[in-house]
Motif scaffolding. Sequence first.
Motif, PDB file in Angstrom:
ATOM      1  N   GLY A  26      -9.859  -2.723   1.617  1.00  0.00           N
ATOM      2  CA  GLY A  26     -10.729  -3.085   0.802  1.00  0.00           C
ATOM      3  C   GLY A  26      -9.671  -1.734  -0.408  1.00  0.00           C
ATOM      4  O   GLY A  26      -8.643  -2.669  -1.556  1.00  0.00           O
ATOM      5  N   LEU A  27      -9.122  -1.172   0.055  1.00  0.00           N
ATOM      6  CA  LEU A  27      -8.623   0.147  -0.340  1.00  0.00           C
ATOM      7  C   LEU A  27      -7.147  -0.251  -0.075  1.00  0.00           C
ATOM      8  O   LEU A  27      -6.619   0.055  -1.320  1.00  0.00           O
ATOM      9  N   LEU A  28      -6.510  -0.709   0.515  1.00  0.00           N
ATOM     10  CA  LEU A  28      -5.272  -0.717   1.115  1.00  0.00           C
ATOM     11  C   LEU A  28      -4.793  -2.544  -0.182  1.00  0.00           C
ATOM     12  O   LEU A  28      -3.649  -2.558  -0.291  1.00  0.00           O
ATOM     13  N   ASN A  29      -6.056  -3.267  -0.249  1.00  0.00           N
ATOM     14  CA  ASN A  29      -5.449  -4.402  -0.962  1.00  0.00           C
ATOM     15  C   ASN A  29      -5.828  -4.541  -2.134  1.00  0.00           C
ATOM     16  O   ASN A  29      -5.938  -5.429  -3.005  1.00  0.00           O
ATOM     17  N   ALA A  30      -6.674  -3.551  -2.661  1.00  0.00           N
ATOM     18  CA  ALA A  30      -7.376  -3.049  -4.470  1.00  0.00           C
ATOM     19  C   ALA A  30      -5.565  -3.290  -5.313  1.00  0.00           C
ATOM     20  O   ALA A  30      -5.254  -2.352  -4.631  1.00  0.00           O
ATOM     21  N   PRO A  31      -6.219  -3.861  -6.181  1.00  0.00           N
ATOM     22  CA  PRO A  31      -4.872  -3.884  -7.223  1.00  0.00           C
ATOM     23  C   PRO A  31      -5.178  -2.920  -8.112  1.00  0.00           C
ATOM     24  O   PRO A  31      -4.173  -2.169  -8.771  1.00  0.00           O
ATOM     25  N   GLU A  32      -5.915  -2.093  -7.712  1.00  0.00           N
ATOM     26  CA  GLU A  32      -6.044  -0.757  -9.046  1.00  0.00           C
ATOM     27  C   GLU A  32      -5.118   0.395  -8.150  1.00  0.00           C
ATOM     28  O   GLU A  32      -4.783   0.811  -9.467  1.00  0.00           O
ATOM     29  N   ALA A  33      -4.766   0.230  -7.163  1.00  0.00           N
ATOM     30  CA  ALA A  33      -5.023   2.229  -6.794  1.00  0.00           C
ATOM     31  C   ALA A  33      -3.937   1.691  -5.300  1.00  0.00           C
ATOM     32  O   ALA A  33      -3.788   0.661  -4.756  1.00  0.00           O
ATOM     33  N   SER A  34      -2.685   2.172  -5.648  1.00  0.00           N
ATOM     34  CA  SER A  34      -1.830   2.507  -4.158  1.00  0.00           C
ATOM     35  C   SER A  34      -2.072   3.448  -3.040  1.00  0.00           C
ATOM     36  O   SER A  34      -1.869   4.641  -4.324  1.00  0.00           O
ATOM     37  N   VAL A  35      -1.249   3.505  -2.075  1.00  0.00           N
ATOM     38  CA  VAL A  35      -1.491   5.498  -1.226  1.00  0.00           C
ATOM     39  C   VAL A  35       0.060   5.313  -1.251  1.00  0.00           C
ATOM     40  O   VAL A  35       0.695   4.467  -1.099  1.00  0.00           O
ATOM     41  N   SER A  36       0.333   6.368  -1.749  1.00  0.00           N
ATOM     42  CA  SER A  36       1.541   7.242  -1.197  1.00  0.00           C
ATOM     43  C   SER A  36       2.241   7.944  -0.798  1.00  0.00           C
ATOM     44  O   SER A  36       1.848   9.715  -1.043  1.00  0.00           O
ATOM     45  N   ASN A  37       1.774   8.002   0.999  1.00  0.00           N
ATOM     46  CA  ASN A  37       2.886   9.029   1.949  1.00  0.00           C
ATOM     47  C   ASN A  37       1.577  10.379   1.295  1.00  0.00           C
ATOM     48  O   ASN A  37       2.337  11.234   1.210  1.00  0.00           O
ATOM     49  N   GLY A  38       0.075   9.599   0.856  1.00  0.00           N
ATOM     50  CA  GLY A  38      -0.859  11.136   0.993  1.00  0.00           C
ATOM     51  C   GLY A  38      -0.696  11.502   0.047  1.00  0.00           C
ATOM     52  O   GLY A  38      -1.161  12.858   0.250  1.00  0.00           O
ATOM     53  N   GLY A  39       0.339  11.452  -1.064  1.00  0.00           N
ATOM     54  CA  GLY A  39       0.230  11.638  -2.144  1.00  0.00           C
ATOM     55  C   GLY A  39      -0.953  11.033  -3.751  1.00  0.00           C
ATOM     56  O   GLY A  39      -2.311  10.617  -2.503  1.00  0.00           O
ATOM     57  N   PRO A  40      -0.929  11.566  -4.767  1.00  0.00           N
ATOM     58  CA  PRO A  40      -1.980  10.786  -5.652  1.00  0.00           C
ATOM     59  C   PRO A  40      -1.655   9.162  -5.631  1.00  0.00           C
ATOM     60  O   PRO A  40      -0.642   9.047  -5.223  1.00  0.00           O
ATOM     61  N   LEU A  41      -3.171   8.996  -6.133  1.00  0.00           N
ATOM     62  CA  LEU A  41      -2.862   7.438  -6.148  1.00  0.00           C
ATOM     63  C   LEU A  41      -2.110   6.901  -7.071  1.00  0.00           C
ATOM     64  O   LEU A  41      -1.894   7.711  -7.811  1.00  0.00           O
ATOM     65  N   MET A  42      -1.384   5.683  -7.049  1.00  0.00           N
ATOM     66  CA  MET A  42      -1.055   5.129  -8.304  1.00  0.00           C
ATOM     67  C   MET A  42      -1.384   4.086  -8.978  1.00  0.00           C
ATOM     68  O   MET A  42      -2.226   3.443  -8.511  1.00  0.00           O
ATOM     69  N   LEU A  43      -2.706   5.037  -9.475  1.00  0.00           N
ATOM     70  CA  LEU A  43      -3.805   3.471 -10.032  1.00  0.00           C
ATOM     71  C   LEU A  43      -2.696   2.758 -11.563  1.00  0.00           C
ATOM     72  O   LEU A  43      -2.283   3.001 -12.408  1.00  0.00           O
ATOM     73  N   ASP A  44      -3.622   2.182 -11.914  1.00  0.00           N
ATOM     74  CA  ASP A  44      -3.580   0.492 -12.734  1.00  0.00           C
ATOM     75  C   ASP A  44      -3.636   0.739 -14.047  1.00  0.00           C
ATOM     76  O   ASP A  44      -5.058   1.373 -14.323  1.00  0.00           O
ATOM     77  N   MET A  45      -2.961   0.963 -14.740  1.00  0.00           N
ATOM     78  CA  MET A  45      -3.403   1.883 -15.963  1.00  0.00           C
ATOM     79  C   MET A  45      -4.346   0.942 -17.144  1.00  0.00           C
ATOM     80  O   MET A  45      -4.775   1.122 -17.816  1.00  0.00           O
TER      81      MET A  45
END
Length: 348
Positions: A26-45
């Motif tokens: 669910g986390l990997l497929n969620a449109p609101e956030a994506s993981v970037s190499n252990g850094g912060p999430l890229m959140l859908d504004m």
Amino acid sequence: MTATDKGQDKQKPAGMGLDSLGDLSGLLNAPEASVSNGGPLMLDMMLIDEDPKQPRKENNPGFRTEILEELAATIRLRGVKTPISVRENPDSPGRYLINHGARRFRASKMAGKSTIPGWIDNNYKRSDQVVENLHREGNTARELADFIGSELAAGKKKAEIAREMGKSAAFVTQHATLLDLPDPIAEAFNFGRVNDVTVINELVMLYKKSPDEISEWLEDESQEITRGSVKLLREFLDDKRQQEDDESLAEQALREARERTGVDDCDINASEEGEGEGEEAPPTKPKEEDPTRLKKAIIQVQHNGRPARLLLNKRPSATGFAWLKYDDDGEEFEDDLAKVTLVALIEA
């Protein structure tokens, strides 16, 4: 178990069961956030809302359009370098409320961004926002000047530095002035008597025209150096120079009159002593001053809701225009007289 232990347990992987695989999927497929190499999430504004109960109100200086535009310029150039903090919105599942970073969020919208880096932190209290803003200290004028100086020394142009800082070229120029101040002004700045960059630049301009007067004024350590006091000082020096100019014009007119009539200083002195020996010059009747005549008129007006005055000694570029000077900051400019409201005519 402490609250900290609970928080740590909550962050630990729950094992390799099917439930965990489902959560991970669910986390990997969620449109609101994506993981970037252990850094912060890229959140859908589009899924982020501002906290309606945040302490800062719409009239906060940090929310001014021109301030946010400066921040947006740096985001267009370099992106958001400090992630925002959000929490899950209890009233709207799948959406988030901003803990910290409302200015970065608004500026990112201005910059046309669709995502923003952020951390999800549900351990939130209302006081957290106040504490963060209360203890945030910006760069001092000296620190900004030193940074700009180092960038200039590295070969960068002021326009490039301004673009990277998200500030105007005037902002960079004003702070660069702090790197090479006249000694009296540098002493006042170094001892903390004045830190306002606008005031310092005003003093530098006045010093170029009247170094002795500015040095003497700064020698008085009890003198407060503020925008108001420097404004009064500037007006005093302007009036003094105007008086000196008027006296010079009067002397020039007298000299030209002597040249036209052929009367020299000796003739004038003789006429003052009397036309003949032993004769007293007839007493002259003192000239009565016209009470309706203004020796030096000041025309006070209002322009864009700000007090100003007309500058009668500067030639406008066209009929219907005039030069004006704001009373609050001394800015001189030319504009259409149709935009000016007459307030008063007074004597200086």
